[in-house]
Design an enzyme around this catalytic site. Structure first.
Site, mmCIF file in Angstrom:
data_model
loop_
_atom_site.group_PDB
_atom_site.id
_atom_site.type_symbol
_atom_site.label_atom_id
_atom_site.label_comp_id
_atom_site.label_asym_id
_atom_site.label_seq_id
_atom_site.Cartn_x
_atom_site.Cartn_y
_atom_site.Cartn_z
ATOM 1 N N ASN A 257 0.826 -1.213 0.000
ATOM 2 C CA ASN A 257 0.000 0.000 0.000
ATOM 3 C C ASN A 257 0.859 1.262 0.000
ATOM 4 O O ASN A 257 1.936 1.305 0.611
ATOM 5 C CB ASN A 257 -0.998 0.004 1.167
ATOM 6 N N ILE A 258 0.362 2.281 -0.708
ATOM 7 C CA ILE A 258 1.054 3.571 -0.802
ATOM 8 C C ILE A 258 0.034 4.655 -0.462
ATOM 9 O O ILE A 258 -0.991 4.779 -1.152
ATOM 10 C CB ILE A 258 1.628 3.803 -2.216
ATOM 11 N N GLU A 259 0.303 5.392 0.601
ATOM 12 C CA GLU A 259 -0.662 6.416 1.046
ATOM 13 C C GLU A 259 -0.261 7.806 0.553
ATOM 14 O O GLU A 259 0.867 8.041 0.116
ATOM 15 C CB GLU A 259 -0.780 6.360 2.569
ATOM 16 N N CYS B 3 -4.160 0.539 -2.429
ATOM 17 C CA CYS B 3 -3.945 -0.674 -1.626
ATOM 18 C C CYS B 3 -2.883 -1.580 -2.256
ATOM 19 O O CYS B 3 -2.610 -1.506 -3.462
ATOM 20 C CB CYS B 3 -5.233 -1.479 -1.525
ATOM 21 N N GLU C 59 -3.091 -4.737 -2.952
ATOM 22 C CA GLU C 59 -3.611 -5.623 -3.995
ATOM 23 C C GLU C 59 -3.605 -4.919 -5.352
ATOM 24 O O GLU C 59 -3.239 -5.493 -6.373
ATOM 25 C CB GLU C 59 -5.057 -6.035 -3.684
ATOM 26 N N CYS D 257 -10.422 -4.751 0.327
ATOM 27 C CA CYS D 257 -11.505 -3.767 0.392
ATOM 28 C C CYS D 257 -12.397 -3.905 -0.842
ATOM 29 O O CYS D 257 -12.055 -4.604 -1.806
ATOM 30 C CB CYS D 257 -10.933 -2.349 0.500
ATOM 31 N N CYS E 8 -10.777 -2.999 -4.230
ATOM 32 C CA CYS E 8 -9.834 -4.035 -4.693
ATOM 33 C C CYS E 8 -10.572 -5.275 -5.179
ATOM 34 O O CYS E 8 -10.148 -5.921 -6.138
ATOM 35 C CB CYS E 8 -8.849 -4.407 -3.593
HETATM 36 N N1 THU Z 1 -5.195 -1.554 2.672
HETATM 37 C C1 THU Z 1 -4.638 -2.393 1.743
HETATM 38 O O1 THU Z 1 -3.580 -2.101 1.193
HETATM 39 N N2 THU Z 1 -5.280 -3.551 1.470
HETATM 40 C C2 THU Z 1 -6.393 -4.007 2.109
HETATM 41 O O2 THU Z 1 -6.848 -5.112 1.828
HETATM 42 C C3 THU Z 1 -7.038 -3.175 3.129
HETATM 43 C C4 THU Z 1 -6.454 -1.826 3.331
HETATM 44 C C5 THU Z 1 -4.481 -0.332 3.026
HETATM 45 C C6 THU Z 1 -5.074 0.960 2.539
HETATM 46 C C7 THU Z 1 -4.500 1.933 3.543
HETATM 47 O O3 THU Z 1 -3.199 2.310 3.121
HETATM 48 C C8 THU Z 1 -4.356 1.139 4.820
HETATM 49 O O4 THU Z 1 -4.408 -0.230 4.439
HETATM 50 C C9 THU Z 1 -5.443 1.417 5.867
HETATM 51 O O5 THU Z 1 -6.712 1.302 5.295
#
Ligand code: THU
Length: 132
Positions: free
Chosen positions: A43-45, A54, A56, A87, A90
């Site tokens: 994941n990259i915010e 996310c 995935e 989520c 995804c």
């Molecule tokens: N996130 C994912 O990368 N995959 C998931 O299946 C659920 C959530 C990430 C998104 C965000 O960066 C962090 O988790 C919190 O929601």
């Protein structure tokens, strides 16, 4: 032949690549193609939170750009007590690009995992057939 356990270990390792600047919740993914290539994601915010991507989806988009089209399974690792589940956004991407037969391996922070078919995670999905 890559085992579920090996894919799980790669997803756990992929968490190290995450950039979870705001949530500090690290997620890693390891996507397995039909011809046994592995593409990792994390994941990259972003400060504009909604632009976060996310683990995935980073894995799927990397794979698509590399020309991959057929996938067997994806392993997803998070830092949660419970098995992490993809989520809704995804799920839509996974079912469209990886198919409803994709094996989705969901891992908890102890490294235990469960496996479900994509179709069980997103039944009655919307797809390109509706647009014909
Ligand atoms: N996130 C994912 O990368 N995959 C998931 O299946 C659920 C959530 C990430 C998104 C965000 O960066 C962090 O988790 C919190 O929601």
């Amino acid at each position: 032949m890559i085992s579920d356990k090996e894919l799980v270990e790669l997803a756990i390792k992929a968490k190290e690549k995450a950039i979870p600047t705001y949530s500090n919740f690290h997620v890693g993914a390891a996507l397995l193609t039909e011809d046994e290539k592995i593409i990792i994601g994390a994941n990259i915010e972003n400060a504009s939170y909604g632009l976060t991507i996310c683990a995935e989806r980073t894995a799927v988009f990397k794979a698509l750009l590399d020309g991959e089209r057929k996938f067997k399974s994806i392993a997803i690792a998070g830092d949660s007590d419970d098995y992490i589940t993809p989520c809704g956004a995804c799920r839509q991407i996974l079912i469209e690009f990886c198919g409803n037969n994709l094996d989705v391996i969901m891992i908890n922070k102890k490294g235990d995992f469960i496996k479900k078919k994509m179709n069980d995670l997103l039944p009655y999905s919307f797809g390109g057939d509706f647009l014909k």
